[in-house]
Design a protein around this motif. Structure first.
Motif, PDB file in Angstrom:
ATOM      1  N   GLN A   8      16.468  13.931   8.546  1.00 45.38           N
ATOM      2  CA  GLN A   8      15.919  14.817   9.565  1.00 45.38           C
ATOM      3  C   GLN A   8      16.932  15.153  10.654  1.00 45.38           C
ATOM      4  O   GLN A   8      16.975  16.258  11.144  1.00 45.38           O
ATOM      5  N   GLN A   9      17.725  14.184  11.040  1.00 50.13           N
ATOM      6  CA  GLN A   9      18.703  14.365  12.106  1.00 50.13           C
ATOM      7  C   GLN A   9      20.059  13.928  11.582  1.00 50.13           C
ATOM      8  O   GLN A   9      20.151  13.173  10.617  1.00 50.13           O
ATOM      9  N   ASP A  10      21.106  14.348  12.260  1.00 41.95           N
ATOM     10  CA  ASP A  10      22.436  14.040  11.742  1.00 41.95           C
ATOM     11  C   ASP A  10      22.836  12.577  11.897  1.00 41.95           C
ATOM     12  O   ASP A  10      23.801  12.137  11.294  1.00 41.95           O
ATOM     13  N   ASN A  11      22.094  11.790  12.675  1.00 41.10           N
ATOM     14  CA  ASN A  11      22.415  10.367  12.782  1.00 41.10           C
ATOM     15  C   ASN A  11      21.406   9.497  12.022  1.00 41.10           C
ATOM     16  O   ASN A  11      21.379   8.288  12.194  1.00 41.10           O
ATOM     17  N   VAL A  12      20.589  10.119  11.167  1.00 43.48           N
ATOM     18  CA  VAL A  12      19.561   9.400  10.415  1.00 43.48           C
ATOM     19  C   VAL A  12      19.911   9.387   8.934  1.00 43.48           C
ATOM     20  O   VAL A  12      20.266  10.416   8.361  1.00 43.48           O
ATOM     21  N   LEU A  13      19.800   8.208   8.330  1.00 37.47           N
ATOM     22  CA  LEU A  13      19.894   8.071   6.880  1.00 37.47           C
ATOM     23  C   LEU A  13      18.542   7.597   6.382  1.00 37.47           C
ATOM     24  O   LEU A  13      17.997   6.628   6.909  1.00 37.47           O
ATOM     25  N   ALA A  14      18.002   8.279   5.389  1.00 34.80           N
ATOM     26  CA  ALA A  14      16.709   7.905   4.828  1.00 34.80           C
ATOM     27  C   ALA A  14      16.872   7.596   3.345  1.00 34.80           C
ATOM     28  O   ALA A  14      17.493   8.358   2.608  1.00 34.80           O
ATOM     29  N   PHE A  15      16.320   6.458   2.942  1.00 35.77           N
ATOM     30  CA  PHE A  15      16.392   6.011   1.556  1.00 35.77           C
ATOM     31  C   PHE A  15      15.001   5.644   1.073  1.00 35.77           C
ATOM     32  O   PHE A  15      14.164   5.210   1.856  1.00 35.77           O
ATOM     33  N   THR A  16      14.782   5.782  -0.234  1.00 36.02           N
ATOM     34  CA  THR A  16      13.553   5.308  -0.854  1.00 36.02           C
ATOM     35  C   THR A  16      13.924   4.405  -2.021  1.00 36.02           C
ATOM     36  O   THR A  16      14.787   4.755  -2.832  1.00 36.02           O
ATOM     37  N   ALA A  17      13.284   3.247  -2.070  1.00 37.46           N
ATOM     38  CA  ALA A  17      13.503   2.287  -3.151  1.00 37.46           C
ATOM     39  C   ALA A  17      12.383   2.429  -4.175  1.00 37.46           C
ATOM     40  O   ALA A  17      11.208   2.484  -3.816  1.00 37.46           O
ATOM     41  N   TYR A  48      14.119   3.163   5.732  1.00 38.17           N
ATOM     42  CA  TYR A  48      14.092   2.576   4.391  1.00 38.17           C
ATOM     43  C   TYR A  48      12.644   2.534   3.928  1.00 38.17           C
ATOM     44  O   TYR A  48      11.836   1.757   4.425  1.00 38.17           O
ATOM     45  N   ASN A  49      12.304   3.406   2.994  1.00 39.30           N
ATOM     46  CA  ASN A  49      10.951   3.509   2.465  1.00 39.30           C
ATOM     47  C   ASN A  49      10.888   2.805   1.112  1.00 39.30           C
ATOM     48  O   ASN A  49      11.731   3.037   0.250  1.00 39.30           O
ATOM     49  N   PHE A  50       9.902   1.955   0.947  1.00 36.03           N
ATOM     50  CA  PHE A  50       9.688   1.295  -0.334  1.00 36.03           C
ATOM     51  C   PHE A  50       8.555   2.020  -1.042  1.00 36.03           C
ATOM     52  O   PHE A  50       7.413   1.986  -0.583  1.00 36.03           O
ATOM     53  N   GLY A  51       8.888   2.714  -2.131  1.00 31.69           N
ATOM     54  CA  GLY A  51       7.900   3.482  -2.874  1.00 31.69           C
ATOM     55  C   GLY A  51       6.812   2.590  -3.455  1.00 31.69           C
ATOM     56  O   GLY A  51       6.979   1.371  -3.574  1.00 31.69           O
ATOM     57  N   SER A  52       5.714   3.197  -3.837  1.00 29.18           N
ATOM     58  CA  SER A  52       4.591   2.430  -4.389  1.00 29.18           C
ATOM     59  C   SER A  52       4.963   1.734  -5.693  1.00 29.18           C
ATOM     60  O   SER A  52       4.328   0.760  -6.086  1.00 29.18           O
ATOM     61  N   ASP A  53       6.028   2.205  -6.345  1.00 26.47           N
ATOM     62  CA  ASP A  53       6.474   1.590  -7.596  1.00 26.47           C
ATOM     63  C   ASP A  53       7.567   0.541  -7.389  1.00 26.47           C
ATOM     64  O   ASP A  53       8.095  -0.011  -8.354  1.00 26.47           O
ATOM     65  N   PHE A  54       7.916   0.233  -6.130  1.00 24.29           N
ATOM     66  CA  PHE A  54       8.937  -0.774  -5.846  1.00 24.29           C
ATOM     67  C   PHE A  54       8.473  -2.126  -6.371  1.00 24.29           C
ATOM     68  O   PHE A  54       7.348  -2.548  -6.124  1.00 24.29           O
ATOM     69  N   SER A  55       9.373  -2.823  -7.106  1.00 22.20           N
ATOM     70  CA  SER A  55       8.976  -4.105  -7.696  1.00 22.20           C
ATOM     71  C   SER A  55       9.840  -5.281  -7.256  1.00 22.20           C
ATOM     72  O   SER A  55       9.569  -6.409  -7.640  1.00 22.20           O
ATOM     73  N   VAL A  81      11.322   0.388   8.501  1.00 21.33           N
ATOM     74  CA  VAL A  81      10.984   0.010   7.133  1.00 21.33           C
ATOM     75  C   VAL A  81       9.538   0.421   6.894  1.00 21.33           C
ATOM     76  O   VAL A  81       8.653   0.070   7.677  1.00 21.33           O
ATOM     77  N   VAL A  82       9.314   1.172   5.817  1.00 18.27           N
ATOM     78  CA  VAL A  82       7.975   1.656   5.492  1.00 18.27           C
ATOM     79  C   VAL A  82       7.584   1.091   4.129  1.00 18.27           C
ATOM     80  O   VAL A  82       8.290   1.306   3.140  1.00 18.27           O
ATOM     81  N   SER A  83       6.472   0.359   4.104  1.00 16.74           N
ATOM     82  CA  SER A  83       6.019  -0.233   2.846  1.00 16.74           C
ATOM     83  C   SER A  83       4.569  -0.670   2.963  1.00 16.74           C
ATOM     84  O   SER A  83       4.108  -1.030   4.045  1.00 16.74           O
ATOM     85  N   ASP A  84       3.885  -0.668   1.834  1.00 15.26           N
ATOM     86  CA  ASP A  84       2.564  -1.289   1.791  1.00 15.26           C
ATOM     87  C   ASP A  84       2.617  -2.583   0.979  1.00 15.26           C
ATOM     88  O   ASP A  84       1.604  -3.206   0.717  1.00 15.26           O
ATOM     89  N   ASN A  85       3.815  -2.996   0.609  1.00 10.21           N
ATOM     90  CA  ASN A  85       4.030  -4.235  -0.122  1.00 10.21           C
ATOM     91  C   ASN A  85       3.950  -5.397   0.874  1.00 10.21           C
ATOM     92  O   ASN A  85       4.707  -5.441   1.844  1.00 10.21           O
ATOM     93  N   LYS A  86       3.052  -6.341   0.653  1.00 10.97           N
ATOM     94  CA  LYS A  86       2.791  -7.404   1.632  1.00 10.97           C
ATOM     95  C   LYS A  86       4.017  -8.244   1.948  1.00 10.97           C
ATOM     96  O   LYS A  86       4.256  -8.593   3.096  1.00 10.97           O
ATOM     97  N   TRP A  87       4.815  -8.602   0.951  1.00  6.80           N
ATOM     98  CA  TRP A  87       5.962  -9.465   1.252  1.00  6.80           C
ATOM     99  C   TRP A  87       7.048  -8.705   1.996  1.00  6.80           C
ATOM    100  O   TRP A  87       7.754  -9.286   2.821  1.00  6.80           O
ATOM    101  N   VAL A  88       7.189  -7.400   1.755  1.00  5.77           N
ATOM    102  CA  VAL A  88       8.166  -6.598   2.508  1.00  5.77           C
ATOM    103  C   VAL A  88       7.721  -6.500   3.965  1.00  5.77           C
ATOM    104  O   VAL A  88       8.520  -6.695   4.881  1.00  5.77           O
ATOM    105  N   VAL A  89       6.450  -6.233   4.176  1.00  8.55           N
ATOM    106  CA  VAL A  89       5.916  -6.146   5.537  1.00  8.55           C
ATOM    107  C   VAL A  89       6.113  -7.477   6.257  1.00  8.55           C
ATOM    108  O   VAL A  89       6.589  -7.524   7.393  1.00  8.55           O
ATOM    109  N   GLY A  90       5.798  -8.577   5.594  1.00 10.34           N
ATOM    110  CA  GLY A  90       5.961  -9.897   6.198  1.00 10.34           C
ATOM    111  C   GLY A  90       7.409 -10.238   6.498  1.00 10.34           C
ATOM    112  O   GLY A  90       7.718 -10.846   7.523  1.00 10.34           O
ATOM    113  N   ALA A  91       8.312  -9.824   5.635  1.00  9.21           N
ATOM    114  CA  ALA A  91       9.733 -10.140   5.812  1.00  9.21           C
ATOM    115  C   ALA A  91      10.376  -9.348   6.940  1.00  9.21           C
ATOM    116  O   ALA A  91      11.409  -9.747   7.463  1.00  9.21           O
ATOM    117  N   THR A  92       9.768  -8.247   7.332  1.00 13.10           N
ATOM    118  CA  THR A  92      10.386  -7.395   8.350  1.00 13.10           C
ATOM    119  C   THR A  92       9.733  -7.529   9.720  1.00 13.10           C
ATOM    120  O   THR A  92      10.104  -6.816  10.639  1.00 13.10           O
TER     121      THR A  92
END
Length: 93
Positions: A8-17, A48-55, A81-92
């Protein structure tokens, strides 16, 4: 797999796992993108977005993640960090 998503901006990097993230994903996608952006900007924002298929991560990917963070301790203006994965949410928290 890691993919670069729209920036979105020149100082932003966006990734999806997706699926299982490997050390090769970090070495061929994430780290080069971070290094290139840091040549342009002294501080960057990371989305850093974790897709619904992230394993999960391979051990090498976790090691590469730690290394890139430690190699650039002052480079991060903000990290989201964006995720609905419980362990990712807990770790962050």
């Amino acid at each position: 797999m890691i993919e670069i998503t729209s920036n979105q901006q020149d100082n932003v990097l966006a990734f999806t796992a997706h699926g299982r993230v490997t050390g090769e994903d970090y070495e061929s996608v994430l780290i080069p993108a971070i290094e290139a952006k840091l040549k342009e900007k002294p501080k960057i924002r990371l989305l850093y977005n974790f897709g619904s298929d992230f394993s999960g991560f391979e051990a090498k990917a976790l090691w590469d993640d730690a290394k890139v963070g430690l190699q650039h301790p002052t480079a991060w203006e903000k990290i989201a960090v964006v995720s609905d994965n419980k362990w990712v949410v807990g770790a962050t928290k």
